[in-house]
Design a protein around this motif. Sequence first.
Motif, PDB file in Angstrom:
ATOM      1  N   ALA A  95      10.398 -14.435  30.277  1.00 11.54           N
ATOM      2  CA  ALA A  95       9.988 -13.583  31.400  1.00 11.54           C
ATOM      3  C   ALA A  95       8.715 -14.068  32.078  1.00 11.54           C
ATOM      4  O   ALA A  95       8.473 -13.766  33.253  1.00 11.54           O
ATOM      5  CB  ALA A  95       9.799 -12.141  30.926  1.00 11.54           C
ATOM      6  N   LEU A  96       7.899 -14.828  31.369  1.00 15.06           N
ATOM      7  CA  LEU A  96       6.668 -15.360  31.951  1.00 15.06           C
ATOM      8  C   LEU A  96       6.927 -16.580  32.839  1.00 15.06           C
ATOM      9  O   LEU A  96       6.064 -16.985  33.616  1.00 15.06           O
ATOM     10  CB  LEU A  96       5.687 -15.750  30.843  1.00 15.06           C
ATOM     11  CG  LEU A  96       4.904 -14.610  30.194  1.00 15.06           C
ATOM     12  CD1 LEU A  96       4.197 -15.103  28.942  1.00 15.06           C
ATOM     13  CD2 LEU A  96       3.896 -14.014  31.168  1.00 15.06           C
TER      14      LEU A  96
ATOM     15  N   HIS B  74       1.292 -11.362  35.650  1.00 12.81           N
ATOM     16  CA  HIS B  74       2.276 -12.217  36.326  1.00 12.81           C
ATOM     17  C   HIS B  74       3.145 -11.416  37.293  1.00 12.81           C
ATOM     18  O   HIS B  74       3.380 -11.831  38.433  1.00 12.81           O
ATOM     19  CB  HIS B  74       3.153 -12.905  35.280  1.00 12.81           C
ATOM     20  CG  HIS B  74       4.219 -13.787  35.838  1.00 12.81           C
ATOM     21  ND1 HIS B  74       3.934 -14.910  36.582  1.00 12.81           N
ATOM     22  CD2 HIS B  74       5.577 -13.708  35.776  1.00 12.81           C
ATOM     23  CE1 HIS B  74       5.067 -15.489  36.948  1.00 12.81           C
ATOM     24  NE2 HIS B  74       6.068 -14.779  36.484  1.00 12.81           N
ATOM     25  N   LEU B  75       3.606 -10.264  36.856  1.00 19.10           N
ATOM     26  CA  LEU B  75       4.490  -9.449  37.692  1.00 19.10           C
ATOM     27  C   LEU B  75       3.754  -8.859  38.894  1.00 19.10           C
ATOM     28  O   LEU B  75       4.330  -8.713  39.979  1.00 19.10           O
ATOM     29  CB  LEU B  75       5.104  -8.325  36.865  1.00 19.10           C
ATOM     30  CG  LEU B  75       6.088  -8.742  35.758  1.00 19.10           C
ATOM     31  CD1 LEU B  75       6.501  -7.529  34.935  1.00 19.10           C
ATOM     32  CD2 LEU B  75       7.318  -9.437  36.337  1.00 19.10           C
ATOM     33  N   LEU B  76       2.487  -8.524  38.713  1.00 21.62           N
ATOM     34  CA  LEU B  76       1.734  -7.884  39.789  1.00 21.62           C
ATOM     35  C   LEU B  76       1.232  -8.872  40.838  1.00 21.62           C
ATOM     36  O   LEU B  76       1.269  -8.589  42.030  1.00 21.62           O
ATOM     37  CB  LEU B  76       0.554  -7.098  39.212  1.00 21.62           C
ATOM     38  CG  LEU B  76       0.897  -5.818  38.445  1.00 21.62           C
ATOM     39  CD1 LEU B  76      -0.368  -5.198  37.869  1.00 21.62           C
ATOM     40  CD2 LEU B  76       1.606  -4.813  39.335  1.00 21.62           C
TER      41      LEU B  76
ATOM     42  N   ILE C 152       7.376  -0.849  38.411  1.00 20.60           N
ATOM     43  CA  ILE C 152       7.479  -1.516  37.118  1.00 20.60           C
ATOM     44  C   ILE C 152       7.265  -0.442  36.061  1.00 20.60           C
ATOM     45  O   ILE C 152       6.196   0.177  36.010  1.00 20.60           O
ATOM     46  CB  ILE C 152       6.416  -2.619  36.960  1.00 20.60           C
ATOM     47  CG1 ILE C 152       6.577  -3.682  38.056  1.00 20.60           C
ATOM     48  CG2 ILE C 152       6.505  -3.250  35.577  1.00 20.60           C
ATOM     49  CD1 ILE C 152       5.437  -4.693  38.084  1.00 20.60           C
ATOM     50  N   VAL C 153       8.294  -0.187  35.261  1.00 20.87           N
ATOM     51  CA  VAL C 153       8.183   0.806  34.190  1.00 20.87           C
ATOM     52  C   VAL C 153       8.226   0.047  32.870  1.00 20.87           C
ATOM     53  O   VAL C 153       9.218  -0.625  32.557  1.00 20.87           O
ATOM     54  CB  VAL C 153       9.324   1.845  34.253  1.00 20.87           C
ATOM     55  CG1 VAL C 153       9.231   2.809  33.066  1.00 20.87           C
ATOM     56  CG2 VAL C 153       9.256   2.628  35.561  1.00 20.87           C
ATOM     57  N   ILE C 154       7.154   0.145  32.117  1.00 24.56           N
ATOM     58  CA  ILE C 154       7.039  -0.654  30.906  1.00 24.56           C
ATOM     59  C   ILE C 154       6.632   0.190  29.703  1.00 24.56           C
ATOM     60  O   ILE C 154       5.847   1.115  29.814  1.00 24.56           O
ATOM     61  CB  ILE C 154       6.015  -1.792  31.087  1.00 24.56           C
ATOM     62  CG1 ILE C 154       4.715  -1.274  31.719  1.00 24.56           C
ATOM     63  CG2 ILE C 154       6.593  -2.920  31.921  1.00 24.56           C
ATOM     64  CD1 ILE C 154       3.623  -2.308  31.848  1.00 24.56           C
ATOM     65  N   MET C 155       7.219  -0.160  28.569  1.00 23.34           N
ATOM     66  CA  MET C 155       6.796   0.445  27.311  1.00 23.34           C
ATOM     67  C   MET C 155       5.905  -0.574  26.613  1.00 23.34           C
ATOM     68  O   MET C 155       6.327  -1.696  26.333  1.00 23.34           O
ATOM     69  CB  MET C 155       7.993   0.800  26.436  1.00 23.34           C
ATOM     70  CG  MET C 155       7.598   1.429  25.117  1.00 23.34           C
ATOM     71  SD  MET C 155       8.913   2.444  24.419  1.00 23.34           S
ATOM     72  CE  MET C 155      10.265   1.263  24.362  1.00 23.34           C
TER      73      MET C 155
ATOM     74  N   GLN D  37      -5.042  -1.538  39.045  1.00 21.34           N
ATOM     75  CA  GLN D  37      -5.288  -0.547  40.092  1.00 21.34           C
ATOM     76  C   GLN D  37      -5.405  -1.177  41.482  1.00 21.34           C
ATOM     77  O   GLN D  37      -5.209  -0.503  42.487  1.00 21.34           O
ATOM     78  CB  GLN D  37      -6.549   0.257  39.752  1.00 21.34           C
ATOM     79  CG  GLN D  37      -6.357   1.151  38.536  1.00 21.34           C
ATOM     80  CD  GLN D  37      -7.616   1.891  38.121  1.00 21.34           C
ATOM     81  OE1 GLN D  37      -8.654   1.776  38.764  1.00 21.34           O
ATOM     82  NE2 GLN D  37      -7.526   2.645  37.032  1.00 21.34           N
ATOM     83  N   TYR D  38      -5.719  -2.471  41.522  1.00 22.74           N
ATOM     84  CA  TYR D  38      -5.757  -3.184  42.803  1.00 22.74           C
ATOM     85  C   TYR D  38      -4.343  -3.344  43.364  1.00 22.74           C
ATOM     86  O   TYR D  38      -4.116  -3.188  44.564  1.00 22.74           O
ATOM     87  CB  TYR D  38      -6.405  -4.551  42.612  1.00 22.74           C
ATOM     88  CG  TYR D  38      -6.481  -5.392  43.868  1.00 22.74           C
ATOM     89  CD1 TYR D  38      -7.516  -5.217  44.782  1.00 22.74           C
ATOM     90  CD2 TYR D  38      -5.524  -6.368  44.139  1.00 22.74           C
ATOM     91  CE1 TYR D  38      -7.601  -5.989  45.942  1.00 22.74           C
ATOM     92  CE2 TYR D  38      -5.596  -7.145  45.292  1.00 22.74           C
ATOM     93  CZ  TYR D  38      -6.634  -6.951  46.184  1.00 22.74           C
ATOM     94  OH  TYR D  38      -6.701  -7.712  47.333  1.00 22.74           O
ATOM     95  N   TYR D  39      -3.399  -3.622  42.484  1.00 24.85           N
ATOM     96  CA  TYR D  39      -2.031  -3.898  42.916  1.00 24.85           C
ATOM     97  C   TYR D  39      -1.098  -2.688  42.882  1.00 24.85           C
ATOM     98  O   TYR D  39      -0.061  -2.687  43.549  1.00 24.85           O
ATOM     99  CB  TYR D  39      -1.415  -4.994  42.043  1.00 24.85           C
ATOM    100  CG  TYR D  39      -1.943  -6.374  42.329  1.00 24.85           C
ATOM    101  CD1 TYR D  39      -1.516  -7.088  43.441  1.00 24.85           C
ATOM    102  CD2 TYR D  39      -2.882  -6.973  41.485  1.00 24.85           C
ATOM    103  CE1 TYR D  39      -1.989  -8.362  43.705  1.00 24.85           C
ATOM    104  CE2 TYR D  39      -3.369  -8.250  41.746  1.00 24.85           C
ATOM    105  CZ  TYR D  39      -2.916  -8.942  42.852  1.00 24.85           C
ATOM    106  OH  TYR D  39      -3.395 -10.202  43.122  1.00 24.85           O
TER     107      TYR D  39
END
Length: 294
Positions: A104-105, A140-142, A151-154, A180-182
């Motif tokens: 995923a990275l 990476h995702l942001l 994006i919902v993450i556990m 919080q920026y993204y």
Amino acid sequence: MKDEQRTISGQTKAILAEAKLGLKKSLGQNFLTDRHIIERIVSAIPLTEQSGVIEIGPGIGALTERLVKQAGSVVGIELDRRLLPVLHQLFATNENISFIHGDALKVDYHQLIHDYLSECKDVHVIANLPYYITSPLIIHLLEGGYPFQNIVIMIQKEVAERLMAQPHTKAYGSLTLFAQYYATVERVTHVSRNVFVPRPQVDSMVVKLTLRNVPPVQTSDQTLLFQIIRAAFQQRRKTLQNALHAQFQSQATKDQLHSWLQTSGIDGKRRGETLTLAEFAHIAKVFAEELREN
């Protein structure tokens, strides 16, 4: 109880035993077995038949089983190649699911969306992240500029608290400000360590990141902003002036940095954990102007 046993989450141990799969500690594999938590995760986003979902780390498909019923198209990214035959067998009759082997990275999400989700009106990421890649993957995702709505993450409870932290708290730090920026960050639900196979050592939390169309602060130099933020938290007990001097000593003297902070209206004796994102952005604005003149 019978309905729960018929779900993948209710048959986790049996499915793993039948496939003769031992779990890899190196991959941080912990499979969720609580269908109520699964329901909370899926319902955190208003998915429709026009929605596309990228699921990172489907495992044996406990969450996937709900996603294929709710979303128009689902793509699962699985690092453990051994699990792919199991997933293909379990979802052989589902036409709206694709599984790919990958890290995923390292995945090119722009290409993935083009190949699998180009007809979707909205695209979301849902993931149960191994603890060892949590922060790098969130970053990476942001910062990738991907067209994700949510994006919902556990994740580990401690990391979730850092994402949602407020100034003047121990959990508040560079990851807080980056997130919080993204995005806006909100808690979805607490997850006990007792609802996983195998049982991890800590509790988890599900959080929802809704990506912003426009950052909450304006900056002419985003790289400089995050350079200042990271410097302020690298040694938390240092004053802001001392922390920034350690970072910028090759570009400015201590007296110059003191003057720049005065121009920004921020007391250099404060510590990074007391500053808001807006205050860091103001410092970055002044520093960018002064560095251009030097």
